[in-house]
Design a protein around this motif. Structure first.
Motif, PDB file in Angstrom:
ATOM      1  N   GLU A  77      -6.612  -4.655  -3.048  1.00 59.45           N
ATOM      2  CA  GLU A  77      -5.927  -5.166  -1.875  1.00 59.45           C
ATOM      3  C   GLU A  77      -5.668  -6.659  -1.990  1.00 59.45           C
ATOM      4  O   GLU A  77      -5.352  -7.335  -1.006  1.00 59.45           O
ATOM      5  N   TRP A  90      -0.502  -2.820   1.730  1.00 57.04           N
ATOM      6  CA  TRP A  90      -1.722  -3.601   1.597  1.00 57.04           C
ATOM      7  C   TRP A  90      -2.695  -3.052   0.576  1.00 57.04           C
ATOM      8  O   TRP A  90      -3.753  -3.648   0.348  1.00 57.04           O
ATOM      9  N   GLU A  91      -2.394  -1.926  -0.051  1.00 57.55           N
ATOM     10  CA  GLU A  91      -3.279  -1.358  -1.077  1.00 57.55           C
ATOM     11  C   GLU A  91      -2.444  -0.765  -2.197  1.00 57.55           C
ATOM     12  O   GLU A  91      -1.361  -0.228  -1.959  1.00 57.55           O
ATOM     13  N   LEU A  99       1.802  -6.025  -2.590  1.00 55.76           N
ATOM     14  CA  LEU A  99       0.634  -6.386  -1.779  1.00 55.76           C
ATOM     15  C   LEU A  99       0.914  -7.529  -0.816  1.00 55.76           C
ATOM     16  O   LEU A  99       0.088  -7.796   0.063  1.00 55.76           O
TER      17      LEU A  99
END
Length: 338
Positions: free
Chosen positions: A92, A64-65, A59
């Protein structure tokens, strides 16, 4: 370094949960990319609290997820950001744990952390959980600052995390004894794929400590000691795995994580906010494991959470806090006598 000097993990006491092998560290950090950081506040008197951060490296390095799920067994608590995880099936942000009245400041600090890493993003979903350490710590002073949260996040590492009276577990009590942070891991073959599952717990809940099926009430083990059973008991469980799972399947893991509390004697009381967060670090291109092969992973999750909960008690030390209240450490000699 794991635990507190002079205190031992379950396995070193001969308490072995299940037959599955642990990872090299027997910790959540055995899962690829998972880091843990703590900030501890302990003034030796009225303040016994802190922050624990579980940081998936993915992350903060461009992905980002991650697939994730939250299971709320009893919603008497504050898990900031949980509704978006339920809705979208991803996390996230790192998972940050702290004391009840510091959860909201901690969420704002996580925003600072995320905004520094993603200068072009306009929305973030920090994920922050808590338990109430007000039995031993002056919780209304709200001593956690942004710097404490950032130190836990930025100092997170892949080594063996400290356990017991550290970070978000500094002031917690469980099953009648002093408790804190615990962690464990298991390796398993699922659908022909080698996988690792790990758990980290912040233990602060009621019940009668049960070790491998044997009840060990504090009244029997420490005659004359009054059971420490503070109000606002809760448990936060973070489960990480490198198994390729989507949010729905991770939800099945999260539910079983809470089931494992029953193995150690949890009372699941009215005031206990019991939550599990599960996420996967598997590369997104890897095919998902089908539900029909998940039984070995379910078994691993139950074992890993049970052992992490036992470690959270066994590694903690006797603590005297606000108003002179004391929570006593578990006496090791009773393990060898039982």
């Amino acid at each position: 370094m794991s635990g507190t000097p002079g205190r031992a993990r379950a396995r070193s006491l001969g308490v072995v949960v299940g037959a599955l092998p642990p990872g090299p560290l027997n910790a959540i950090t055995d899962v690829d990319g998972v880091l843990v950081g703590h900030t501890t506040i302990d003034d030796g008197a009225d303040l016994h609290t802190g922050v624990t951060a579980v940081v998936p490296r993915q992350l903060v390095t461009g992905r980002w997820e991650l697939p994730a799920a939250v299971h709320t067994a009893n919603g008497y608590g504050k898990l900031v950001g949980s509704t978006q995880v339920d809705e979208l099936g991803v996390i996230e942000s790192p998972v940050v744990l702290t004391a009840t009245l510091s959860a909201f400041l901690a969420a704002d600090a996580v925003l600072t952390y995320l905004m520094r890493r993603r200068p072009d993003a306009l929305s973030f979903n920090p994920l922050v959980g808590e338990t109430n350490d007000g039995f031993l710590s002056d919780i209304r002073r709200r001593p956690i600052t942004e710097r404490h949260v950032l130190d836990a996040l930025e100092g997170a590492s892949g080594g063996l995390p400290a356990e017991g009276c550290v970070g978000a577990g500094t002031g917690t009590t469980a099953l009648g004894f002093k408790a804190g942070i615990g962690t464990a891991s298991r390796r398993q073959v699922v659908g022909g794929l080698p996988v690792t599952v790990g758990a980290l717990v912040q233990a602060n809940f009621g019940g009668v400590l049960t070790v491998l099926g044997t009840p060990m009430p504090v009244e029997d083990l420490l005659p004359g000691v009054v059971r420490a059973e503070p109000p606002g008991n809760s448990c936060m469980i973070v489960v990480a795995t490198d198994a390729p799972l989507d949010s729905r399947r991770l939800g099945r893991l999260a539910r079983r994580a809470v089931f494992a509390m029953g193995r150690v004697g949890a009372s699941y009381s009215h005031g206990s906010g019991d939550y599990a967060i599960a996420f996967s670090t598997a590369p997104p291109e890897r095919p998902l494991l089908p539900d029909a092969v998940l039984d070995p992973l379910f078994a691993a999750v139950m074992d890993v959470v049970e052992e992490a909960l036992l470690d959270s008690v066994f590694t903690a030390t006797t603590t005297t806090g606000v108003h002179g209240r004391t929570s006593h450490a578990f006496p090791y000699d009773r393990i060898t006598r039982t």
